[in-house]
Design an enzyme around this catalytic site. Structure first.
Site, short mmCIF file in Angstrom:
data_model
loop_
_atom_site.label_atom_id
_atom_site.label_comp_id
_atom_site.label_asym_id
_atom_site.label_seq_id
_atom_site.Cartn_x
_atom_site.Cartn_y
_atom_site.Cartn_z
N THR A 171 0.83 -1.21 0.00
CA THR A 171 0.00 0.00 0.00
C THR A 171 0.86 1.25 0.00
O THR A 171 0.46 2.29 -0.52
CB THR A 171 -0.92 -0.03 1.24
N THR A 201 1.64 -4.20 4.42
CA THR A 201 1.43 -4.49 5.84
C THR A 201 0.92 -5.91 6.08
O THR A 201 1.11 -6.46 7.17
CB THR A 201 0.41 -3.50 6.46
N ASP A 202 0.26 -6.51 5.07
CA ASP A 202 -0.46 -7.76 5.32
C ASP A 202 0.43 -8.92 5.76
O ASP A 202 0.04 -9.71 6.62
CB ASP A 202 -1.26 -8.17 4.07
N SER A 247 1.37 -7.41 -0.78
CA SER A 247 2.05 -8.42 0.04
C SER A 247 1.14 -9.56 0.47
O SER A 247 1.61 -10.56 1.02
CB SER A 247 2.73 -7.79 1.26
N1 ASP Z 1 -2.65 -5.45 0.83
C1 ASP Z 1 -1.61 -4.50 1.16
C2 ASP Z 1 -0.29 -5.24 1.19
O1 ASP Z 1 -0.04 -5.91 2.14
C3 ASP Z 1 -1.90 -3.87 2.45
C4 ASP Z 1 -0.90 -2.86 2.92
O2 ASP Z 1 0.20 -2.75 2.44
O3 ASP Z 1 -1.28 -2.12 3.86
O4 ASP Z 1 0.49 -5.13 0.27
#
Ligand code: ASP
Length: 315
Positions: free
Chosen positions: A12, A91-92, A58
């Site tokens: 993200t 973050t995932d 991610s």
């Molecule tokens: N779906 C995203 C990822 O993990 C979520 C994020 O980065 O906050 O790439």
């Protein structure tokens, strides 16, 4: 002054959306890591290098991306002119990558993972400040002679072996399973406190990532968990290749439904390693006398899966 290398993997933090007011509608992994750096005025003049290792959301993290990341880390951390490395990540699955690197790295130089909860196009985008802070933490850690894996998010430094996502949408989304952050940063991303002890790395080296990953799956215990999923996994493995390990995401202190227990006992009898973690966010799972399923301490089920894969690879 030594350089900081920034390895981009997507997420993200590199995401964009069409409507800045709807920051939850966006696509991750759209901007390059050098575009992320260009968006942070405080990084102008800082000796930095950017390398795009991957460009993914991610949620789609894989062993092969970990392998590429490992190769890039190995090459850049060995350089005399490099103080340390920042990794921009989604973050995932940040907790899985952070835990893996924490186990593999030798801990001589700092490696800082960072991410964002809002895409780059959101009015309250948190990526630029997190990236600035991550670079400053690498510089400060190197100045203090500290190495190892940490995550820098929302003005906190978290231990790489403990950090995990604890909120699905808040800006302050990470914790360490109830442990406090290693340190807090001020508004400028500067860190004044001492950290004792700085987390020691596992020092396992890069060899495991060169190997094919053993198949390890996660099974949840819940109402009506009668072992159906375990039987299905064992049957599938008989046709399509070996199942090497199962991680239980158990109830409470790593307990499990009696039906699931019978099926997992059968899996152990067939040579599958079964480790026991908890679906509860804090407290972890301690070993008990006569344990058939190995207790995973405070690791989340996803981190425990990484730990079991490393164990099966001889680490
Ligand atoms: N779906 C995203 C990822 O993990 C979520 C994020 O980065 O906050 O790439």
């Amino acid at each position: 002054m030594k350089s900081v290398v920034i390895l981009g993997t997507g997420g993200t933090i590199a995401g964009t959306g069409h409507d800045p007011q709807k920051s939850w509608q966006y696509r991750a992994a759209q901007l390059s890591v050098s575009q992320l750096v260009d968006a942070v005025p405080e990084l102008a003049g800082v000796p930095l290098e950017t390398v795009q290792v991957a460009q993914i959301d991610s949620k789609d993290m894989s062993w092969s991306v970990w392998r590429s990341l490992g190769q890039a880390l190995q090459a850049h951390l060995a350089r005399e002119d490099v103080a340390g490395v920042v990794i921009t990540h989604g973050t995932d699955t940040l907790e899985e990558t952070a835990y893996l690197l924490h186990r593999l790295l030798d801990g001589r130089k700092p490696v800082v993972l960072t991410a964002a909860m809002r895409p780059a196009t959101a009015p309250d985008a948190d990526g630029p400040a997190n990236l600035r802070d991550a670079v400053r933490v690498v510089q400060e850690a190197a100045r203090r002679g500290l190495g190892g894996v940490v995550a820098v998010l929302h003005r906190r430094i978290w231990a790489g072996g403990q950090v995990r996502k604890a909120h699905s949408c808040a800006l302050d989304a990470f914790d360490a399973g109830g442990h406090p952050p290693l340190a807090r940063l001020d508004e400028q991303g500067l860190w004044h406190e001492a950290i004792t002890p700085w987390p020691a790395s596992g020092k396992a080296g890069w060899l495991p990532l060169a190997t094919e990953p053993p198949r390890v799956e996660i099974i949840h215990s819940h109402a009506d968990a009668d072992g159906w999923m375990v039987q299905a996994a064992l049957a599938h493995a008989r046709q399509h290749g070996p199942l090497k390990g199962l991680v239980l995401a158990g109830t409470g202190h790593g307990t499990l439904h009696q039906g699931l227990e019978a099926a997992l006992t059968q899996a152990v009898a067939q040579g599958v390693a079964v480790w026991r973690s908890s679906r509860v966010a804090r407290g972890g799972v301690n070993s008990r006398e006569g344990d058939v399923f190995v207790a995973c301490g405070e690791l989340t089920p996803a981190q425990a899966r990484v730990a079991l894969m490393l164990y099966l690879l001889g680490v």
